[in-house]
Design a protein around this motif. Structure first.
Motif, PDB file in Angstrom:
ATOM      1  N   GLN A 161       0.834  -1.211   0.000  1.00 47.81           N
ATOM      2  CA  GLN A 161       0.000   0.000   0.000  1.00 47.81           C
ATOM      3  C   GLN A 161       0.867   1.259   0.000  1.00 47.81           C
ATOM      4  N   LYS A 162       1.968   1.227   0.726  1.00 47.12           N
ATOM      5  CA  LYS A 162       2.872   2.375   0.759  1.00 47.12           C
ATOM      6  C   LYS A 162       3.530   2.598  -0.605  1.00 47.12           C
ATOM      7  N   ILE A 163       3.864   1.514  -1.298  1.00 48.53           N
ATOM      8  CA  ILE A 163       4.414   1.641  -2.644  1.00 48.53           C
ATOM      9  C   ILE A 163       3.357   2.213  -3.587  1.00 48.53           C
ATOM     10  N   GLN A 164       2.117   1.782  -3.426  1.00 51.58           N
ATOM     11  CA  GLN A 164       1.035   2.310  -4.262  1.00 51.58           C
ATOM     12  C   GLN A 164       0.871   3.816  -4.053  1.00 51.58           C
ATOM     13  N   LEU A 165       0.990   4.262  -2.798  1.00 53.16           N
ATOM     14  CA  LEU A 165       0.879   5.698  -2.534  1.00 53.16           C
ATOM     15  C   LEU A 165       2.069   6.443  -3.136  1.00 53.16           C
ATOM     16  N   ALA A 166       3.253   5.849  -3.069  1.00 54.49           N
ATOM     17  CA  ALA A 166       4.420   6.469  -3.706  1.00 54.49           C
ATOM     18  C   ALA A 166       4.172   6.657  -5.201  1.00 54.49           C
ATOM     19  N   ALA A 167       3.595   5.657  -5.843  1.00 54.07           N
ATOM     20  CA  ALA A 167       3.273   5.756  -7.269  1.00 54.07           C
ATOM     21  C   ALA A 167       2.251   6.857  -7.521  1.00 54.07           C
ATOM     22  N   THR A 168       1.322   7.033  -6.590  1.00 50.43           N
ATOM     23  CA  THR A 168       0.291   8.067  -6.725  1.00 50.43           C
ATOM     24  C   THR A 168       0.893   9.463  -6.686  1.00 50.43           C
ATOM     25  N   LEU A 169       1.941   9.645  -5.870  1.00 49.14           N
ATOM     26  CA  LEU A 169       2.479  10.978  -5.618  1.00 49.14           C
ATOM     27  C   LEU A 169       3.732  11.297  -6.432  1.00 49.14           C
ATOM     28  N   LEU A 170       4.165  10.381  -7.284  1.00 46.74           N
ATOM     29  CA  LEU A 170       5.403  10.552  -8.055  1.00 46.74           C
ATOM     30  C   LEU A 170       5.454  11.865  -8.827  1.00 46.74           C
ATOM     31  N   CYS A 171       4.313  12.264  -9.397  1.00 48.61           N
ATOM     32  CA  CYS A 171       4.305  13.396 -10.329  1.00 48.61           C
ATOM     33  C   CYS A 171       3.975  14.712  -9.641  1.00 48.61           C
ATOM     34  N   ASP A 172       4.026  14.740  -8.296  1.00 48.85           N
ATOM     35  CA  ASP A 172       3.685  15.946  -7.538  1.00 48.85           C
ATOM     36  C   ASP A 172       2.303  16.466  -7.940  1.00 48.85           C
ATOM     37  N   PRO A 173       1.275  15.628  -7.782  1.00 47.38           N
ATOM     38  CA  PRO A 173      -0.059  15.984  -8.279  1.00 47.38           C
ATOM     39  C   PRO A 173      -0.681  17.139  -7.512  1.00 47.38           C
ATOM     40  N   LYS A 174      -1.463  17.944  -8.226  1.00 48.45           N
ATOM     41  CA  LYS A 174      -2.191  19.050  -7.612  1.00 48.45           C
ATOM     42  C   LYS A 174      -3.613  18.635  -7.239  1.00 48.45           C
ATOM     43  N   LEU A 175      -4.094  17.568  -7.848  1.00 50.10           N
ATOM     44  CA  LEU A 175      -5.357  16.952  -7.444  1.00 50.10           C
ATOM     45  C   LEU A 175      -5.058  15.505  -7.086  1.00 50.10           C
ATOM     46  N   ILE A 176      -5.363  15.130  -5.850  1.00 48.08           N
ATOM     47  CA  ILE A 176      -5.086  13.776  -5.354  1.00 48.08           C
ATOM     48  C   ILE A 176      -6.409  13.125  -4.990  1.00 48.08           C
ATOM     49  N   ILE A 177      -6.657  11.947  -5.558  1.00 40.87           N
ATOM     50  CA  ILE A 177      -7.889  11.210  -5.283  1.00 40.87           C
ATOM     51  C   ILE A 177      -7.503   9.918  -4.575  1.00 40.87           C
ATOM     52  N   LEU A 178      -7.969   9.762  -3.354  1.00 41.40           N
ATOM     53  CA  LEU A 178      -7.599   8.624  -2.517  1.00 41.40           C
ATOM     54  C   LEU A 178      -8.835   7.789  -2.229  1.00 41.40           C
TER      55      LEU A 178
END
Length: 305
Positions: free
Chosen positions: A136-153
């Motif tokens: 799950q922590k790796i999945q979150l790292a993948a989510t935030l890789l691109c420095d997103p301005k909109l994050i959907i969790l």
């Protein structure tokens, strides 16, 4: 930055799965998108991301039609989307490239987020060798890789132990504080209350209730009082004896030090407090009992609070 979902409708064949859905997510804030399974949350999220197209309504960024090429969106799906047999750093770089990062940027971002998640020692491992929480922590790292301005969790805390949940909470708070807009979908209401000022509860494809959590709670009757005191056993009979005409009931909560008083009129709460103080009781806390977010969720999705 403001993301506006305005009057969304969506049909699959004859079935209308979304009907006139509207809400706003803003920079530096988290919005709770709630509902039972099948209420329309995932369909709404997929429309925001451009996976589905709506049949009516629109998604706006700062008042203009959302161009998904102009904003980085980070999405953590409930059903995880990484490759179990692939090496972790390799696939993080791959996802970074898909998000438009150069290979060097993707490498640097992967390294940064693996360090932040405390996962650097696993960088060369295959994902399937990790525990569910570490995956799950790796999945979150993948989510935030691109420095997103909109994050959907979507159910971000699923499978996490308390220590990893605390780490994840810190990371999410950092992203909110940095100015990202967060849309947070979960059935774990304690996390919604911790992160979100505003919520939208969907029921059968429609908005059942939405707005500021505190204001929604304050809209409920405020005639139930909780009194916390080590003298709860003495307080209960005193209330019944001295202000009985102003109450509907006064009960001590089992073996706890809490007395719950239901007043005939919310305005009587000051009289009750003054009576207790005048008698000299040691009161740790005296407060209006508000419905929990879980109570509100149940009411608007099943009926009855």
């Amino acid at each position: 930055m403001k993301i506006e979902v305005k009057n969304l409708t969506k049909r699959f064949g004859e079935k209308e799965v979304l009907r006139d859905i509207s809400f706003t997510a803003e920079s530096g804030k988290a919005l709770g998108l709630l509902g039972r399974n099948g209420a329309g949350k995932t369909t709404t999220i997929r429309i925001i991301m451009g996976v589905f197209y709506q049949d009516g309504g629109e998604v706006l960024l700062d008042g203009k039609q959302l161009n998904r090429e102009q904003i980085q969106i980070g999405y953590l799906p409930e059903e995880r989307g990484l490759y179990p047999k692939k090496q972790i750093t390799e696939q993080l770089i791959y996802f970074g490239l898909l998000k438009g990062l150069s290979k060097q940027q993707a490498k640097e971002s992967a390294k940064k987020w693996l360090e932040r998640m405390g996962m650097s020692e696993y960088k060369d491992k295959k994902l399937e060798t990790l525990s569910k929480g570490n995956q799950q922590k790796i999945q979150l790292a993948a989510t935030l890789l691109c420095d997103p301005k909109l994050i959907i969790l979507d159910e971000p805390f699923s499978g996490l132990d308390p220590v990893n949940a605390m780490l994840l909470k810190d990371v999410i708070k950092e992203m909110i504080d940095s100015g990202s807009a967060v849309i947070f979908s979960s059935h774990q209401m304690n996390y919604i209350e911790e992160f979100c000022e505003d919520i939208v509860i969907l029921n059968a494809g429609q908005i059942a209730v939405g707005g500021n959590i505190s204001e929604i709670k304050r809209s409920y009757p405020r005639n139930t009082i909780e009194i916390f005191s080590t003298q709860a056993d003495q307080i209960t009979p005193f209330i019944i004896r001295s202000v009985g005409s102003e109450i509907e009931s006064a009960e001590k909560d089992g073996k706890s030090d809490i007395v719950t008083v239901k007043l005939k009129n919310p305005e009587y709460k000051n009289n009750l407090m003054q009576s207790l103080l005048k008698e000299g009781f040691d009161i740790d806390c005296f407060k209006v009992k508000e419905p929990s977010l879980n109570d509100i969720f149940v009411q608007y999705t099943e009926g009855g609070i």
